[in-house]
Design an enzyme around this catalytic site. Structure first.
Site, PDB file in Angstrom:
ATOM      1  N   ASP A   1      -4.365  12.730  23.799  1.00  0.00           N
ATOM      2  CA  ASP A   1      -4.783  11.751  22.806  1.00  0.00           C
ATOM      3  C   ASP A   1      -6.278  11.906  22.497  1.00  0.00           C
ATOM      4  O   ASP A   1      -7.105  11.957  23.420  1.00  0.00           O
ATOM      5  CB  ASP A   1      -4.527  10.340  23.346  1.00  0.00           C
ATOM      6  CG  ASP A   1      -5.122   9.304  22.429  1.00  0.00           C
ATOM      7  OD1 ASP A   1      -4.642   9.195  21.292  1.00  0.00           O
ATOM      8  OD2 ASP A   1      -6.096   8.633  22.839  1.00  0.00           O
TER       9      ASP A   1
ATOM     10  N   HIS B   1       0.837  -1.207   0.000  1.00  0.00           N
ATOM     11  CA  HIS B   1       0.000   0.000   0.000  1.00  0.00           C
ATOM     12  C   HIS B   1       0.863   1.246   0.000  1.00  0.00           C
ATOM     13  O   HIS B   1       0.434   2.326   0.382  1.00  0.00           O
ATOM     14  CB  HIS B   1      -0.905   0.045   1.228  1.00  0.00           C
ATOM     15  CG  HIS B   1      -1.585  -1.254   1.486  1.00  0.00           C
ATOM     16  ND1 HIS B   1      -1.112  -2.164   2.399  1.00  0.00           N
ATOM     17  CD2 HIS B   1      -2.673  -1.804   0.928  1.00  0.00           C
ATOM     18  CE1 HIS B   1      -1.908  -3.214   2.397  1.00  0.00           C
ATOM     19  NE2 HIS B   1      -2.856  -3.034   1.522  1.00  0.00           N
TER      20      HIS B   1
ATOM     21  N   GLY C   1      -7.353  -4.238  21.254  1.00  0.00           N
ATOM     22  CA  GLY C   1      -6.372  -3.240  20.811  1.00  0.00           C
ATOM     23  C   GLY C   1      -4.970  -3.487  21.335  1.00  0.00           C
ATOM     24  O   GLY C   1      -4.013  -2.968  20.793  1.00  0.00           O
TER      25      GLY C   1
ATOM     26  N   GLY D   1     -15.483  10.052  12.641  1.00  0.00           N
ATOM     27  CA  GLY D   1     -15.605   8.604  12.823  1.00  0.00           C
ATOM     28  C   GLY D   1     -16.486   8.279  14.025  1.00  0.00           C
ATOM     29  O   GLY D   1     -17.395   7.453  13.955  1.00  0.00           O
TER      30      GLY D   1
ATOM     31  N   THR E   1      -9.945   2.831  13.817  1.00  0.00           N
ATOM     32  CA  THR E   1      -9.577   2.037  14.977  1.00  0.00           C
ATOM     33  C   THR E   1     -10.568   2.221  16.106  1.00  0.00           C
ATOM     34  O   THR E   1     -11.030   1.266  16.713  1.00  0.00           O
ATOM     35  CB  THR E   1      -8.193   2.504  15.481  1.00  0.00           C
ATOM     36  OG1 THR E   1      -7.340   2.641  14.358  1.00  0.00           O
ATOM     37  CG2 THR E   1      -7.620   1.537  16.457  1.00  0.00           C
ATOM     38  N   SER E   2     -10.890   3.479  16.387  1.00  0.00           N
ATOM     39  CA  SER E   2     -11.733   3.713  17.556  1.00  0.00           C
ATOM     40  C   SER E   2     -13.113   3.094  17.345  1.00  0.00           C
ATOM     41  O   SER E   2     -13.729   2.612  18.294  1.00  0.00           O
ATOM     42  CB  SER E   2     -11.845   5.203  17.845  1.00  0.00           C
ATOM     43  OG  SER E   2     -12.459   5.862  16.764  1.00  0.00           O
TER      44      SER E   2
ATOM     45  N   GLY F   1     -13.241  12.753  15.113  1.00  0.00           N
ATOM     46  CA  GLY F   1     -14.564  13.327  15.361  1.00  0.00           C
ATOM     47  C   GLY F   1     -15.619  12.741  14.433  1.00  0.00           C
ATOM     48  O   GLY F   1     -16.651  12.228  14.883  1.00  0.00           O
TER      49      GLY F   1
HETATM   50  P1  ADP Z   1      -7.924   5.881  13.293  1.00  0.00           P
HETATM   51  O1  ADP Z   1      -6.693   5.884  14.139  1.00  0.00           O
HETATM   52  O2  ADP Z   1      -8.140   4.570  12.613  1.00  0.00           O
HETATM   53  O3  ADP Z   1      -7.990   7.075  12.381  1.00  0.00           O
HETATM   54  P2  ADP Z   1      -9.652   7.263  15.155  1.00  0.00           P
HETATM   55  O4  ADP Z   1      -9.003   8.509  14.688  1.00  0.00           O
HETATM   56  O5  ADP Z   1     -11.141   7.259  15.200  1.00  0.00           O
HETATM   57  O6  ADP Z   1      -9.149   6.009  14.342  1.00  0.00           O
HETATM   58  O7  ADP Z   1      -9.182   6.952  16.640  1.00  0.00           O
HETATM   59  C1  ADP Z   1      -7.904   7.254  17.090  1.00  0.00           C
HETATM   60  C2  ADP Z   1      -7.831   6.852  18.549  1.00  0.00           C
HETATM   61  O8  ADP Z   1      -7.932   5.458  18.672  1.00  0.00           O
HETATM   62  C3  ADP Z   1      -6.521   7.203  19.199  1.00  0.00           C
HETATM   63  O9  ADP Z   1      -6.537   8.536  19.660  1.00  0.00           O
HETATM   64  C4  ADP Z   1      -6.429   6.222  20.339  1.00  0.00           C
HETATM   65  O10 ADP Z   1      -7.056   6.713  21.517  1.00  0.00           O
HETATM   66  C5  ADP Z   1      -7.267   5.067  19.857  1.00  0.00           C
HETATM   67  N1  ADP Z   1      -6.444   3.894  19.558  1.00  0.00           N
HETATM   68  C6  ADP Z   1      -5.663   3.665  18.498  1.00  0.00           C
HETATM   69  N2  ADP Z   1      -5.078   2.435  18.579  1.00  0.00           N
HETATM   70  C7  ADP Z   1      -5.516   1.898  19.744  1.00  0.00           C
HETATM   71  C8  ADP Z   1      -5.305   0.670  20.433  1.00  0.00           C
HETATM   72  N3  ADP Z   1      -4.526  -0.266  19.904  1.00  0.00           N
HETATM   73  N4  ADP Z   1      -5.924   0.462  21.608  1.00  0.00           N
HETATM   74  C9  ADP Z   1      -6.730   1.415  22.146  1.00  0.00           C
HETATM   75  N5  ADP Z   1      -6.974   2.587  21.544  1.00  0.00           N
HETATM   76  C10 ADP Z   1      -6.376   2.830  20.364  1.00  0.00           C
END
Ligand code: ADP
Ligand code: MG
Length: 580
Positions: free
Chosen positions: A552, A217, A482, A398, A440-441, A396
């Protein structure tokens, strides 16, 4: 360039529909991917593969007898959502359990992981074997950090052949792990690829150069080299792979030359001839090799070399027959058709009778989710800006997409004739959250909401202790999926202080709303304190320095939500006259 499409947003879906139309003797379409259209013996382990689209023949092209039972297919270069993986696996399950196997990418790990939790919770025994063959992506002593590339094929093939032999889930899993441990790949790229409808390639390799170890990718590689001759390229790939042999390598290897998209077969064959000479020159015996397109990246110019180091078991399984749209070996007897019922993969209707207590708690859960949605909507922009500092700026939107979908799903579950238990309402909410949020969130919140609902269940009555059990389940779901540790700078840094304060308050006899208020204050403070941390997990990790001094985003949203929930529940209790 990818030129043939109507709406680029529909590209992956429409390409998959057409693939199925062209391969009905092999595959049927289900929500989220494809399953075999041929019958397999009852009790056969279902090897379910998958990942983002744009890598054909990975992954749908590898579905058929002797190989995968099904493939979950995400959007272009994006993991399928947990709900899709879950539905595909359910449609493929044949009484022998499920082995999920896919390349090691963070999004896939979260979504497939969440699907695994759900399948296991429903009594469908499910295991996971990650493919980690790319030696460029991490050093040999950190195999768990390596990505999966063309080695997908050897792992899937060995697992699929083991399932076809009728081996049980333990054995299929063991052999897939063995195949992965004995597979190594290294890739090169000469130019990037363009997503359908995108004006620019995702990345470029400067003209006249070759990037060694660049991911499929466009993840950064190890080094750039002047464009080599074929002999130099063969020498480079073979020597690097021979320097990274597994333990007890033996002398029998399967070499696989894989074209990434625009390198012609003639060029791949030319290179293969040279690779084979080098391998035999090194005293190795070449066994049943492959040379062609096996895992591509749209129109990427590049290729990879994979070596599968055989032992007796792996040689037997690699050589076994298989019959799929894109990979055939030996002879497979014709199979009867298997009808996939239209509704089979969609979540089955839940016939459970909710208890009055559980239905009442479920209604509270719906209004609590609506309060969560409100606080997320009020803070969409602030959460987005926080995420933009070192992440991708989508936290936000998401969270908003996820929680809005969760509220809708919870409302419709609660509105069913007999009402619904809190378990079922939160299951519907969590599934919708993870599916619609992306990111992720979303996967983490979705799983956690489902887990909290499962902990509350459908009981005759509820007490404060049940709330503590639900909070514990919520937190364990997030840390379990996670795998973040305290101090990694994620939502876990706010979540664990919240959980600990809440459990302590409940144990000390505090009512739920007081416990929540104390725990929410702890979460807010802990979220603020993440400003002093460097991110060690998630997308923000590569930009750790930028993130220093800012909290964070996931921890901040968690703190805000906890606080709003506390106020919401207190207000409800006042309304009910339970509080002055
Ligand atoms: P993405 O990272 O896929 O863009 P978001 O922006 O919605 O998703 O969420 C980011 C948040 O996800 C981070 O600020 C952190 O708090 C949380 N996060 C990322 N990886 C993990 C993990 N492995 N375990 C717990 N929380 C995580
Ligand atoms: Mg983000």
């Amino acid at each position: 360039m990818t030129q043939i499409f109507d709406d680029p947003a529909d590209f992956a879906d429409e390409a998959l529909d057409g693939f199925v139309a062209a391969n009905r003797q092999y595959v049927s379409r289900v929500d989220g991917g494809v399953v075999r259209s041929t019958a397999s013996p009852r009790g056969q382990v279902a090897v379910v593969v998958g990942g983002g689209s744009g890598h054909y023949p990975a992954f749908a092209g590898l579905v058929g007898p002797g190989l995968a039972a099904a493939s979950a297919c995400g959007n272009m270069f994006a993991s399928p959502a947990a709900g899709q993986v879950y539905r595909v696996a359910k449609a493929a399950h044949n009484g022998g359990g499920v082995l999920l196997s896919y390349g090691n990418y963070a999004g896939d790990v979260l979504h497939f992981g969440q699907a695994q939790v759900r399948l296991n919770a429903e009594g469908i025994e499910t295991r996971t074997v990650l493919v980690t063959d790319d030696i460029a992506s991490a050093p040999a002593d950190q195999p768990e950090k390596r990505r999966g590339i063309a080695g997908d094929l050897t792992v899937f093939k060995v697992a699929g052949a083991a399932a076809e032999e009728g081996l049980d889930l333990d054995e299929v899993e063991r052999l897939a792990i063995l195949a992965n441990a004995r597979t190594r790949s290294l890739g090169v790229a000469f130019d990037g690829c363009t997503l359908p409808g995108a004006p620019e390639p995702l990345f470029h390799v400067p003209a006249g150069l070759m990037a060694l170890g660049l991911g499929i990718h466009g993840e950064p590689g190890i080094s750039e080299h002047p464009m080599p001759t074929a002999s130099e390229l063969a020498g480079l790939l073979v020597s690097r792979l021979l320097a990274d042999k597994p333990e007890n390598p033996g002398t029998r290897v399967v070499p696989i030359i894989n074209g990434l998209g625009t390198v012609k077969y003639d060029e791949l064959f030319l290179l293969f001839g040279k690779v084979e000479k080098l391998l035999t020159g090194a005293g190795l015996t070449v066994v049943e090799p492959e040379c062609g397109e096996l895992v591509t990246s749209l129109d990427m110019a590049g290729l990879s070399l994979t070596l599968l180091w055989l032992d007796d078991e792996l040689e037997r399984l690699w050589a076994a027959p298989a019959d799929t749209p894109a990979f055939r070996k030996g002879t497979v007897a014709r199979r009867a058709r298997r009808e996939v019922e239209a509704g089979a993969a969609a979540g089955q209707a839940d016939s459970e009778q909710p208890t009055p207590a559980s239905a009442a708690l479920g209604r509270h859960a719906v209004s609590a989710l609506a309060a969560v949605r409100d606080v997320v909507v009020e803070n969409v922009e602030e959460l987005g800006s926080l995420d933009a500092i070192a992440g991708d700026g989508d936290h936000g939107i998401g969270m908003r997409r996820g929680v809005e979908a969760a509220v809708d799903a919870a409302q419709s579950a609660a509105a069913s004739d007999a009402g619904a238990s809190v378990r079922r309402i939160l299951a519907a909410a969590g599934e919708a959250w993870s599916e619609k949020a992306g990111g992720t969130s979303g996967a983490l919140w979705g799983t956690a909401v489902i887990a909290a609902g499962a902990a509350l269940g459908n009981r005759g009555s509820y007490s404060g202790t049940d709330a503590a059990v639900a909070v514990e389940a919520f937190a364990s779901a997030i840390t379990g999926l996670g795998k973040a540790e305290p101090g990694d700078k994620t939502m876990v840094d706010a979540l664990l202080p919240f959980r600990d304060a809440f459990t302590a308050e409940i144990a000390g006899g505090a009512p739920v709303d007081r416990a929540l208020a104390v725990a929410a204050a702890a979460a807010r403070a802990a979220a603020d304190a993440t400003a002093g941390l460097r991110p060690l997990k998630g997308r923000a990790r590569p930009l750790a320095e930028k993130s220093l001094g800012h909290p964070d985003p996931g921890a901040v949203s968690f703190g805000l939500i906890a606080e709003r929930l506390g106020r919401h529940i207190e207000a409800q209790l006042i309304q009910q006259g339970a509080r002055a």
